[in-house]
Design an enzyme around this catalytic site. Structure first.
Site, mmCIF file in Angstrom:
data_model
loop_
_atom_site.group_PDB
_atom_site.id
_atom_site.type_symbol
_atom_site.label_atom_id
_atom_site.label_comp_id
_atom_site.label_asym_id
_atom_site.label_seq_id
_atom_site.Cartn_x
_atom_site.Cartn_y
_atom_site.Cartn_z
ATOM 1 N N GLU A 119 -10.726 75.603 -36.813
ATOM 2 C CA GLU A 119 -10.531 76.900 -37.452
ATOM 3 C C GLU A 119 -10.223 76.677 -38.930
ATOM 4 O OE1 GLU A 119 -7.970 81.056 -37.044
ATOM 5 O OE2 GLU A 119 -7.499 79.391 -35.731
ATOM 6 N N GLY A 259 0.520 74.827 -38.682
ATOM 7 C CA GLY A 259 1.641 74.641 -37.789
ATOM 8 C C GLY A 259 1.177 74.243 -36.405
ATOM 9 N N ALA A 260 0.123 74.902 -35.935
ATOM 10 C CA ALA A 260 -0.439 74.615 -34.614
ATOM 11 C C ALA A 260 -1.758 75.362 -34.497
ATOM 12 C CB ALA A 260 0.522 75.039 -33.506
ATOM 13 N N MET A 261 -2.512 75.047 -33.437
ATOM 14 C CA MET A 261 -3.821 75.664 -33.236
ATOM 15 C C MET A 261 -4.027 75.967 -31.768
ATOM 16 S SD MET A 261 -6.583 76.776 -34.459
ATOM 17 C CE MET A 261 -7.793 77.549 -33.405
ATOM 18 N N GLU A 262 -4.509 77.188 -31.498
ATOM 19 C CA GLU A 262 -4.530 77.732 -30.137
ATOM 20 C C GLU A 262 -5.776 77.389 -29.348
ATOM 21 O OE1 GLU A 262 -6.351 81.151 -32.699
ATOM 22 O OE2 GLU A 262 -4.838 79.597 -32.920
ATOM 23 N N HIS A 295 3.757 81.589 -29.886
ATOM 24 C CA HIS A 295 2.636 82.158 -30.651
ATOM 25 C C HIS A 295 1.295 81.604 -30.161
ATOM 26 C CE1 HIS A 295 0.764 83.798 -34.388
ATOM 27 N NE2 HIS A 295 -0.074 82.781 -34.183
ATOM 28 N N GLU A 296 1.204 80.278 -30.051
ATOM 29 C CA GLU A 296 -0.082 79.690 -29.663
ATOM 30 C C GLU A 296 -0.427 80.029 -28.219
ATOM 31 O OE1 GLU A 296 -1.701 78.771 -32.140
ATOM 32 O OE2 GLU A 296 0.018 78.623 -33.483
#
Length: 853
Positions: A119, A259-262, A295-296
């Protein structure tokens, strides 16, 4: 360089081809990974256009269509294939060099492990593809690599096959049954420690849960796992959403831009948001991990099962999911404190973005580089827009809208308009005017006047809204603003509490039957992301601090009291006059410290006096030199007049093992150090006896106001203890970055050579350079321009290493027009220096050129 061109929302067209299935066959090698991608391609509609795929920095080996080699053309990052077939199998072989990929997009190496980040447009760095979010395909992925070096081979979906092959290699095959866009593809291969658990869903399905971390960090993964299980349970109970695969995986990597990726079923996380134990992580770190894990996970439905039609719709998934993770944190913890944290992001960062050169609506109309629009506007203002919808519809109406949204659009790529339509249709609430929040940039300003007719016992509030012009040129029409108010009587009792539907440019609201003029608490709980202009008196603000039923309103009143005093003293310095603080303000803060019924976490928030950066965002033009003196004076006056009470609080909370007690103790300790440097002994004692990172860092932060031998000694001890723990060293770098000292920049420059620092690692760069520019306001804005030069030198270096990180830390430099002309010119000079760099990235080009207009 040729000028990058903008893309426009108005130019969106549906894809000429779709890809329904794709098989990816990876043979991993550090310098020469080979990928064979086999896709089922389907022509959409009747046309004879060529198939145009995009790719970036990959070596093309071969192309076949329906098993036959075909001619093709490569041009400007595109692969053009002429074919008359309406449906065919396309096979593309590419070679990649993950080791040389420092951009951390596509396939790259992170501390010896293979990792992907796709992304927004990273998949094109893996293979030529229709890399756009409205192309949803079913993915099957086979990964082959050395078994000893890479025992774990992970991808999206469910594991369907695995085994050994020749020459010490092994393979794993993954299948994801849910169609997804390319940006949600993920691959990880490496040697990790593994924490396993399980979760039983509401329909009694047993889900395997796995958290992968670097070797030696298994004891730090338990909080992330617990947070994941809480997230899964909460999403079922609050939103009736159940997880859909057989396995859910989290992998923590140190080299990660976000921060992170879903990614579907395989979330890749920055280690910052996974690893924690009480020795190395603060209470804030624990909260951050819980929030980001949530969130993820919540993206599984709001982002994955229903995704964006195009990148202009990014807030469709991000604004909604930020709202969901905020609600998750609020349901599990203090709703007031979580709301305050969200408000701070809007007021201190998003308002600045709205008033700067990169101002854009939560659904932008044009972009040059999509990575530049992963912003606080899209995410956090987007969440505020969702929150306003929740306010207008209520919990029941909002949940009906969510249910209809999934019923209509599961498995689709849709728009923000589709979401609003589902909310409107399910609730029956007209949201046609409300939709302007999606297309209108800038921060609305609401001017409020009050009038009390004592004879007729009538109180009137006149609200007037306007939005300043923004560089994007978006229209500024009246918005639908839910405006929450509370009216208090002279004894502090609530007279009225309601949400006003403020929809006109100017609107009156009248309240009958009031015997006395009430005290209004306006825009309670920050019910809309607007700037409030109301001439509050000191008496009114003190009254709200004491009696408002909303804890958030109490905090807002305290911020207003402190800010008023600072700006009044800025004006005195400019006159010039002697500085002065109203004793009622001191008494108000002393009352907070002495309050017996006030939540400790809220008390800590109130005593965390507004930073210089947040004060700057309150004004269109700022005298930085006077602001520095005025803020220091007001802080010192409050602290000095509350010294005894602060010391009592520090001692009372000293042995309480509770996050709110630690927060209160540490803010009180920091204020005491403002009063008298002799309190350094108290900070040293706390540091030496600390049994957790919150207290260790709290002591160092309190000492960080100015250089001292005690600070230097403890910083050295901290460094020696944590030298081989990167996330803790980030905290150490951050403390250096915020030191208010004449030699601060020399020290930061020397730290580039520190063994724990690397320009290739985004966490290190953000902790040392990003924090300096964003949080060390007066050293960054030195009148000699050295702060600007320091940031610019780092950005130029990062331009070729990692343009995403460079573009994210440049923000304080492009927001230069509210300062004095000398500083404006110094900052503009540095921006021009960046603009002159050869091969300037699109990420930086867009921000710099917009700033210099």
């Amino acid at each position: 360089m040729s000028q990058p061109q903008a893309k426009f929302l108005k130019d969106y067209q549906t894809p000429s081809f779709q890809i329904s299935h794709i098989d990816l066959n990876f043979s991993l090698a550090e310098k020469q990974t080979e990928l064979i991608a086999t896709s089922k391609v389907i022509r959409q509609g009747e046309h004879n256009q060529a198939l145009v795929l995009v790719g970036d920095e990959i070596e093309l080996v071969s192309v076949t269509v329906a098993g036959e080699a075909v001619s093709y053309e490569q041009r400007d990052g595109e692969l053009v294939i002429e074919t008359s077939l309406d449906e065919f199998e396309l096979q593309i072989t590419t070679k990649l060099d993950p080791e040389a990929n420092t951009s951390l997009e596509g396939l790259y190496m992170s501390d010896g492990a293979y990792c992907t980040q796709c992304e927004a447009e990273g998949f094109r760095r893996i293979t030529y593809f229709l890399d756009r979010p409205d192309v949803l395909a079913i993915y099957t992925v086979r990964i082959e690599a050395d078994k000893q070096a890479f025992p774990y081979l992970l991808s999206n979906g469910n594991l369907v096959d695995s085994g050994d092959t020749d020459n010490g290699l092994h393979f794993a095959k993954w299948h994801d049954p849910f169609p997804k866009p390319a940006y949600l593809f993920a691959l990880v291969a490496g040697d990790f420690d593994l924490l396993e658990d399980s979760f039983t869903t509401c329909s009694q399905r047993n889900i395997k849960l796995q958290v992968f971390v670097d070797k030696g960090n298994l004891n730090k993964a338990h909080h992330a796992m617990a947070s994941l299980k809480k997230s899964m349970k909460w999403d079922e109970s609050r939103f009736n959403l159940e997880y859909d695969l057989d396995i859910y995986m989290i992998v923590a990597v140190d080299f990660f831009n976000m921060g992170a990726m879903e990614n579907k079923g395989l979330n890749v996380f920055n280690t910052k948001f996974v690893l924690a134990d009480k020795d190395s992580a603060t209470d804030d770190d624990y909260h951050g991990i819980e929030s980001v894990v949530g969130h993820e996970y919540f993206h599984n439905w709001t982002g994955n099962r229903v995704t964006c039609r195009d990148w202009f719709q990014l807030s469709l998934k991000e604004g909604l999911t930020v709202f969901r993770d905020q609600e998750f944190s609020s349901d599990l913890g203090s709703r007031a404190v979580n709301r305050i944290h969200a408000i701070k992001v809007i007021k201190n960062q998003q308002f600045a973005e709205d008033s700067g050169p990169m101002a854009h609506p939560i659904r932008p109309e044009s972009v040059i580089e999509m990575n530049n629009f992963y912003t606080v506007t899209v995410y956090n203002k987007g969440a505020e827009v969702i929150r306003m919808m929740h306010t207008l519809l209520g919990e029941i109406g909002f949940q009906k809208g969510m249910a209809l949204y999934f019923e209509r659009h599961d498995g689709q790529a849709v728009t923000c308009d589709d979401f609003v339509a589902a909310m409107q249709d399910a609730s029956g609430v007209d949201l046609s005017q409300f939709k302007r929040w999606y297309s209108q940039a800038g921060t609305p300003q609401v001017n409020v006047k009050e009038e009390f007719d004592e004879e007729n016992q009538r109180y009137t509030l006149t609200l007037e809204q306007s939005t300043p012009a923004t560089p994007d040129g978006s229209a500024k029409l009246p918005l639908h603003i839910p405006f929450d108010i509370e009216l208090l009587d002279v004894a502090g009792s609530q007279l009225i509490n309601k949400v006003l539907d403020f929809t006109e440019a100017k609107q009156e609201f009248t309240f009958e039957g009031l015997l006395q003029k009430p005290v209004p608490s306006l825009l309670q709980n920050f019910s809309a992301p607007v700037k409030l202009d109301f001439d509050y008196s000191v008496e009114q603000l003190v009254h709200i601090m004491r009696f408002a039923t909303s804890e958030v309103a109490k905090w807002e009143a305290s911020v207003a009291l402190f800010s008023q005093s600072v700006w009044q003293n800025v004006a005195r310095l400019q006159t010039p006059q002697a500085m002065f603080i109203d004793p009622r303000i001191v008494d108000a803060f002393k009352g907070v410290i002495l309050a017996q019924d006030l939540d400790k976490a809220l008390m800590a928030e109130i005593l965390t006096l507004a930073s210089a950066g947040s004060l700057i965002e309150q004004k269109a033009c700022v005298d930085l030199d006077c602001l520095a003196l005025a803020r220091e004076f007001v802080v010192l006056e409050i602290a000095a007049n509350c010294e005894d009470e602060l010391l009592v609080k520090v001692r009372e909370q000293a042995n309480i093992d509770d996050a709110s007690a630690r927060a209160l103790k540490n803010v009180c300790l920091s204020l005491l150090l403002k009063v008298d440097s002799n309190y350094a002994a108290l900070a040293k004692q706390q540091f030496e006896s600390a049994e957790n990172m919150t207290d260790s860092l709290g002591a160092l932060s309190a000492l960080n106001g100015e250089p001292s031998t005690v600070r230097d000694q403890l910083m050295t001890e901290f460094e020696q203890k944590w030298l081989t723990t990167p996330l803790v060293m980030d905290k150490w770098f951050g403390l250096h970055a915020t030191l208010n000292s004449d030699n601060c920049i020399d020290k930061l420059t020397s730290l580039f050579e520190h063994q724990a620092f690397s320009f290739n690692n985004p966490n290190r760069v953000r902790s040392l350079i990003g924090i300096f520019a964003a949080a060390n306001t007066f050293e960054f804005h030195r009148i000699d321009g050295l702060g600007y030069q320091f940031l610019t030198d780092a950005i130029i270096k990062l331009n070729t290493l990692n343009p995403q990180v460079a573009a994210r830390i440049i923000t304080p430099l492009i927001q230069f027009k509210k300062f004095d002309k000398v500083r404006q010119q110094l900052m503009a000079n540095e921006l021009n220096r960046i603009l002159a760099v050869d091969n300037l990235s699109k990420d930086l080009y867009e921000k710099v050129t917009k700033a210099l207009v």
